[in-house]
Design a protein around this motif. Structure first.
Motif, short mmCIF file in Angstrom:
data_model
loop_
_atom_site.label_atom_id
_atom_site.label_comp_id
_atom_site.label_asym_id
_atom_site.label_seq_id
_atom_site.Cartn_x
_atom_site.Cartn_y
_atom_site.Cartn_z
N MET A 17 -9.81 -9.75 3.81
CA MET A 17 -10.71 -10.27 4.83
C MET A 17 -9.95 -10.41 6.15
SD MET A 17 -13.70 -10.97 5.28
CE MET A 17 -15.03 -12.02 5.56
N ARG A 55 -10.00 -11.64 10.28
CA ARG A 55 -10.64 -12.56 11.21
C ARG A 55 -9.89 -12.54 12.54
NH1 ARG A 55 -7.06 -15.50 8.46
NH2 ARG A 55 -6.02 -17.25 9.48
N THR A 99 -5.07 -11.06 8.66
CA THR A 99 -5.52 -10.82 7.30
C THR A 99 -4.83 -11.92 6.50
OG1 THR A 99 -5.63 -9.33 5.43
CG2 THR A 99 -3.74 -9.05 6.88
#
Length: 143
Positions: free
Chosen positions: A1, A3, A50
């Motif tokens: 994921m 961000r 990450t």
């Protein structure tokens, strides 16, 4: 994921600087004194993470009333091709809009012009050299 976060601490800013040094200084040969400049003190820095590992960076600064300049957008080589450039540019644009900027400008390395065109930027200059790398000025009017 993945961000994107706005750098709020010295550690966050150092993460952005570390990424920039790896991409621009080590990979592209930009002199360190050109890469880290007087605008780093006042610009808003963005870092892509990450988990807790920084892997990309960019900054935005207001140059004139209503105009923001996007600079130093980069992603580590091993993370390229995953639309992380889009992720950071979307974050920079949303920040610009939330700060009531009407236009964002940037100087794109010439090879990256198609990337920025897909994001709605238009070329506003002939090609020019910056740090011995061909560039084009570009802009995007914000709604």
């Amino acid at each position: 994921m993945f961000r994107v976060e706005i750098a709020k601490t010295d550690k966050d800013r150092e993460s952005a600087f570390s990424i920039r040094k790896k991409v621009f200084v080590e990979e592209q040969g930009v002199p360190l004194n050109l890469e880290l400049d007087e605008h780093d003190e006042t610009a808003t820095h963005f870092v892509i993470y990450t988990t807790d590992t920084p892997i990309g960076a960019g900054r935005l600064r207001e140059t004139d009333a209503g105009t923001g300049k996007v600079e130093r957008v980069c992603v580590l080589p091993e993370f390229r091709g995953r639309y992380l450039g889009n992720l950071i540019m979307n974050s920079l644009e949303e920040f610009a809009k939330s700060n009531e900027l009407k236009k964002i400008i940037l100087n794109s390395q010439s090879y990256a012009v198609p990337f920025y065109e897909k994001l709605g930027f238009v070329i506003t200059s002939p090609e020019f050299m910056d740090a011995d790398i061909p560039h084009r000025a570009m802009e995007k009017i914000l709604n």
